[in-house]
Design a protein around this motif. Structure first.
Motif, PDB file in Angstrom:
ATOM      1  N   VAL A 259       3.905  -6.630  -7.244  1.00 10.73           N
ATOM      2  CA  VAL A 259       3.616  -6.310  -5.229  1.00 10.73           C
ATOM      3  C   VAL A 259       4.286  -5.249  -4.298  1.00 10.73           C
ATOM      4  N   GLY A 260       5.234  -4.982  -4.866  1.00 10.40           N
ATOM      5  CA  GLY A 260       6.437  -3.799  -4.112  1.00 10.40           C
ATOM      6  C   GLY A 260       5.233  -2.466  -4.762  1.00 10.40           C
ATOM      7  N   HIS A 261       4.723  -1.715  -5.085  1.00  5.87           N
ATOM      8  CA  HIS A 261       3.723  -1.236  -4.894  1.00  5.87           C
ATOM      9  C   HIS A 261       3.235  -0.877  -4.464  1.00  5.87           C
ATOM     10  N   ALA A 262       1.475  -2.565  -4.667  1.00  5.90           N
ATOM     11  CA  ALA A 262       0.820  -2.752  -4.275  1.00  5.90           C
ATOM     12  C   ALA A 262       0.895  -2.365  -2.253  1.00  5.90           C
TER      13      ALA A 262
ATOM     14  N   LEU B 185       0.746   0.942   2.769  1.00  9.25           N
ATOM     15  CA  LEU B 185       1.937   2.046   3.609  1.00  9.25           C
ATOM     16  C   LEU B 185       1.175   3.602   2.955  1.00  9.25           C
ATOM     17  N   ASP B 186       1.070   4.409   2.020  1.00 10.02           N
ATOM     18  CA  ASP B 186       0.886   5.670   1.630  1.00 10.02           C
ATOM     19  C   ASP B 186      -1.272   5.879   2.485  1.00 10.02           C
TER      20      ASP B 186
ATOM     21  N   GLN C  73      14.257  -1.638   0.478  1.00  3.68           N
ATOM     22  CA  GLN C  73      16.293  -1.813   0.806  1.00  3.68           C
ATOM     23  C   GLN C  73      15.995  -2.040   2.580  1.00  3.68           C
ATOM     24  N   ILE C  74      15.354  -1.454   3.196  1.00  4.53           N
ATOM     25  CA  ILE C  74      14.975  -1.288   4.668  1.00  4.53           C
ATOM     26  C   ILE C  74      14.674  -1.994   5.589  1.00  4.53           C
ATOM     27  N   GLY C  75      14.898  -3.257   5.416  1.00  2.00           N
ATOM     28  CA  GLY C  75      13.676  -3.908   6.082  1.00  2.00           C
ATOM     29  C   GLY C  75      12.069  -4.532   5.472  1.00  2.00           C
ATOM     30  N   GLY C  76      11.290  -4.155   5.285  1.00  2.00           N
ATOM     31  CA  GLY C  76      10.099  -4.081   4.034  1.00  2.00           C
ATOM     32  C   GLY C  76       9.166  -3.292   5.428  1.00  2.00           C
ATOM     33  N   LEU C  77       8.102  -4.139   5.768  1.00  2.00           N
ATOM     34  CA  LEU C  77       7.087  -3.056   5.892  1.00  2.00           C
ATOM     35  C   LEU C  77       7.094  -2.027   7.640  1.00  2.00           C
ATOM     36  N   THR C  78       7.467  -3.526   8.170  1.00  2.00           N
ATOM     37  CA  THR C  78       7.273  -3.111   9.777  1.00  2.00           C
ATOM     38  C   THR C  78       8.677  -1.485   9.801  1.00  2.00           C
ATOM     39  N   PRO C  79       9.822  -1.997   9.264  1.00  3.43           N
ATOM     40  CA  PRO C  79      10.883  -1.210   9.588  1.00  3.43           C
ATOM     41  C   PRO C  79      10.320   0.084   9.173  1.00  3.43           C
ATOM     42  N   ALA C  80       9.507   0.878   7.314  1.00  4.73           N
ATOM     43  CA  ALA C  80       9.100   1.265   7.021  1.00  4.73           C
ATOM     44  C   ALA C  80       7.957   1.987   7.598  1.00  4.73           C
ATOM     45  N   ARG C  81       6.857   1.657   8.314  1.00  2.00           N
ATOM     46  CA  ARG C  81       5.828   1.883   9.340  1.00  2.00           C
ATOM     47  C   ARG C  81       6.766   2.217   9.965  1.00  2.00           C
ATOM     48  N   LYS C  82       7.748   2.040  11.249  1.00  2.00           N
ATOM     49  CA  LYS C  82       8.055   2.279  11.817  1.00  2.00           C
ATOM     50  C   LYS C  82       8.388   4.245  11.373  1.00  2.00           C
TER      51      LYS C  82
END
Length: 119
Positions: free
Chosen positions: A61-64, A69-70, A29-38
């Motif tokens: 796939v989402g849990h992976a 990220l974790d 919902q917030i835009g994927g891996l890159t925004p989540a990592r930032k």
């Protein structure tokens, strides 16, 4: 806090004002891996830990992606995950992270470590 936020900028005031201990946004919902990592990096500076939103309607796939990220942020807190691991899902999504004894385990394969069997 955060599962209803759809933009990383919505949670920034909560982080900078130190109004939460865990940031619980939905990665897609917030835009994927890159925004989540930032966002996780920003939260680290304010001692806010991650708790990605991972209900049972998140695909394997989402849990992976959340597990990746974790494993790659310093401020990992906890991972929400429901009992989504049916035999059918494991057949369609080989490499699905496994939950054993309260811990989510990666299979160690490259990338997210998961595949999709389209047949």
């Amino acid at each position: 806090m955060g599962e209803l936020y759809n933009n990383p900028h919505e949670i920034i005031p909560m982080v900078k004002d130190r109004l939460l201990d865990f940031m619980r946004v939905h990665v897609s919902q917030i835009g994927g891996l890159t925004p989540a990592r930032k966002l996780a990096a920003l939260c680290e500076a304010f001692n806010v830990r991650t708790a990605w939103h991972g209900p049972t309607d998140v695909s394997p796939v989402g849990h992976a992606a959340q597990l990746m990220l974790d494993l790659n942020v310093w401020n990992f807190g906890i991972q929400e995950a429901g009992p989504y691991q049916t035999d059918l899902l494991k057949e369609v999504f080989p490499g699905t992270p496994e939950v054993r004894n309260g811990y989510m385990w990666s299979n160690g394969k490259p990338g997210l470590g998961i595949d999709i069997d389209e047949s």
